[in-house]
Design a protein around this motif. Sequence first.
Motif, short mmCIF file in Angstrom:
data_model
loop_
_atom_site.label_atom_id
_atom_site.label_comp_id
_atom_site.label_asym_id
_atom_site.label_seq_id
_atom_site.Cartn_x
_atom_site.Cartn_y
_atom_site.Cartn_z
N LEU B 166 -10.72 -13.86 7.57
CA LEU B 166 -10.22 -13.73 8.94
C LEU B 166 -8.71 -13.51 8.92
N ASN B 167 -8.27 -12.38 8.36
CA ASN B 167 -6.85 -12.09 8.20
C ASN B 167 -6.70 -10.58 8.17
N SER B 168 -5.66 -10.06 8.82
CA SER B 168 -5.54 -8.59 8.86
C SER B 168 -5.20 -8.02 7.48
N ASN B 169 -4.75 -8.87 6.54
CA ASN B 169 -4.44 -8.37 5.20
C ASN B 169 -5.62 -8.45 4.24
N ALA B 170 -6.75 -8.98 4.69
CA ALA B 170 -7.89 -9.11 3.79
C ALA B 170 -8.72 -7.83 3.83
N HIS B 171 -8.83 -7.17 2.70
CA HIS B 171 -9.69 -5.99 2.62
C HIS B 171 -10.67 -6.24 1.50
N ILE B 172 -11.93 -6.46 1.86
CA ILE B 172 -12.94 -6.78 0.86
C ILE B 172 -13.95 -5.66 0.81
N SER B 173 -14.27 -5.23 -0.41
CA SER B 173 -15.21 -4.14 -0.57
C SER B 173 -16.63 -4.65 -0.33
N ALA B 174 -17.31 -4.05 0.67
CA ALA B 174 -18.66 -4.52 1.03
C ALA B 174 -19.63 -3.36 0.96
N LYS B 175 -20.92 -3.67 0.90
CA LYS B 175 -21.91 -2.59 0.90
C LYS B 175 -23.12 -3.00 1.72
N ILE B 176 -23.85 -1.98 2.19
CA ILE B 176 -25.11 -2.24 2.87
C ILE B 176 -26.16 -2.43 1.78
N ASP B 177 -26.87 -3.54 1.83
CA ASP B 177 -27.77 -3.89 0.73
C ASP B 177 -28.84 -2.85 0.46
N SER B 178 -29.48 -2.35 1.53
CA SER B 178 -30.64 -1.49 1.31
C SER B 178 -30.25 -0.11 0.83
N SER B 179 -29.05 0.39 1.20
CA SER B 179 -28.71 1.77 0.83
C SER B 179 -27.56 1.86 -0.17
N ILE B 212 -25.36 -7.31 4.60
CA ILE B 212 -24.14 -6.78 4.00
C ILE B 212 -23.71 -7.75 2.90
N SER B 213 -23.40 -7.23 1.71
CA SER B 213 -22.93 -8.13 0.65
C SER B 213 -21.79 -7.47 -0.12
N THR B 214 -21.18 -8.23 -1.02
CA THR B 214 -20.05 -7.68 -1.77
C THR B 214 -20.54 -6.57 -2.68
N SER B 215 -19.68 -5.55 -2.87
CA SER B 215 -20.11 -4.42 -3.69
C SER B 215 -19.78 -4.64 -5.15
N GLY B 216 -18.85 -5.56 -5.43
CA GLY B 216 -18.42 -5.75 -6.83
C GLY B 216 -17.52 -4.64 -7.31
N LEU B 217 -17.07 -3.77 -6.38
CA LEU B 217 -16.30 -2.60 -6.80
C LEU B 217 -14.82 -2.87 -6.99
N ASN B 218 -14.29 -3.96 -6.39
CA ASN B 218 -12.85 -4.18 -6.60
C ASN B 218 -12.57 -5.27 -7.62
N TYR B 219 -13.57 -5.63 -8.36
CA TYR B 219 -13.42 -6.54 -9.52
C TYR B 219 -12.98 -7.95 -9.16
N ILE B 220 -12.87 -8.26 -7.86
CA ILE B 220 -12.49 -9.62 -7.49
C ILE B 220 -13.74 -10.48 -7.36
#
Lengths: 172, 276
Positions: B166-179, B212-220
């Motif tokens: 809940l912060n304007s500086n938080a950018h988290i890589s997310a993905k749609i689970d089914s697609s 919606i879950s994390t994509s694992g794409l930004n290595y965090i």
Amino acid sequence: MYRDIIYQALRFVFLVILQVFVINQMLQYNLINPFVYPLFILLLPVNTSFFLVLLLSFAVGITVDLLQFTSGIHASATVFMGFLRIYFLKASLSKENFEKNIKPDIRDKGLAWFSVYAIVLLFAHHLVLYFLEVNTFREFFFTILKTSLSALASLLLVILIEYLLMPTSKKQ
Amino acid sequence: MQQFFYFFIRFKIFWVFFIFEVISLVLVYNNSPFHKASFINTANSFTGGIYNSANKITSYFHLRQINDSVMAENARLYNNLYRADSLTHHSDTINFKDSTNKYIGRYVYTAADVISNSTSNRNNYLMLNVGAADGITKQSGVVCNEGVVGIVYDVSEHFCTVISLLNSNAHISAKIDSSNNSGTLMWNGKSPLLAQIDDINKHVKVVPGQTISTSGLNYIFPGNIKIGTVLESSIDGNTNRISIRLSTPFETLYKVYVVRNLDYEEQQNLLNSIKQ
């Protein structure tokens, strides 16, 4: 003299603790988000020197900033409010009031005068605070709405705290 | 010269106000990472102790809730264990998707207490009672049993500050689970229950209720940690505005895990060498 300083210091600590550990923990809404610590500045005696008012404004603001990890926005808003307070009191109080060194509170000036005084200064404080926090004019109307509702909520809380803390023997 | 001093003295209230206001605004607008970090670091050492002792008292009130959530987590882990067990016995009959092999990375979990938290500001931060002494590093992920919480921003000896989701500086890589379409999760500041994704292609079909879950794409974060479910989506010009109901209960957050990617630096170095 010393009693007065200790009394003010206790009020400073009490209001900051009330703000950070009670109100911020219980009243967490994104639209209504009241702040009561400005009451410390509102209630300083009218003869407090302008330098002390601004210094204490900065001190109470930066304390809340440090406790909430918001770099500087509370300090900016409170210093602005302290600045307005100096002129508001000059414009709205008589010479007699300054000579007697009254406190600008409900007991000395009545509920109506205090409400106007508090709502003007609280609104100014919240306006600066929320615009600095959002840091853009894109969400203008939402921010104005948030400021107005929060200022009203703050006013209610501030009046409530004043009635609760008023010394009972001098209430008449 | 006299006139000059007279000018200053005449507006002395304004000048004192001006000086204090400039000091505060410098603190607000100093965007250099060094200054921001040093403010947060001061806040860290100043408030860490205060919040920690306050937390020692208030934590007793939530013990029942924490117990329940630990039991639920235990049950979930037992179920996984049982499933893993049965798979090794009947691996020829069951077809399964192994999420741990998909993104190769070694993640270490550290349990932590939330000692301060907010959800009502535009930019919210949390403070946890673990720090460099517990092996926490900057840019680690923070998750709880229910979902994603945020990213570690700064670390002191015994505490760390976390940029909440809940912060304007938080950018988290997310993905749609089914697609498996991925996008960036953002927060618009209106409600602590909802977040938004704007950068998923408008041709991707998004249905309310999708996970919606994390994509694992930004290595965090490791992949496949739950973030929430799609509440609604609307196409506005060329952008597909997706509103997401977050699964993390940000308003009642007491126990979290810090997830550290042991390969983070190596991966970032490789990425940086591409950019250069």
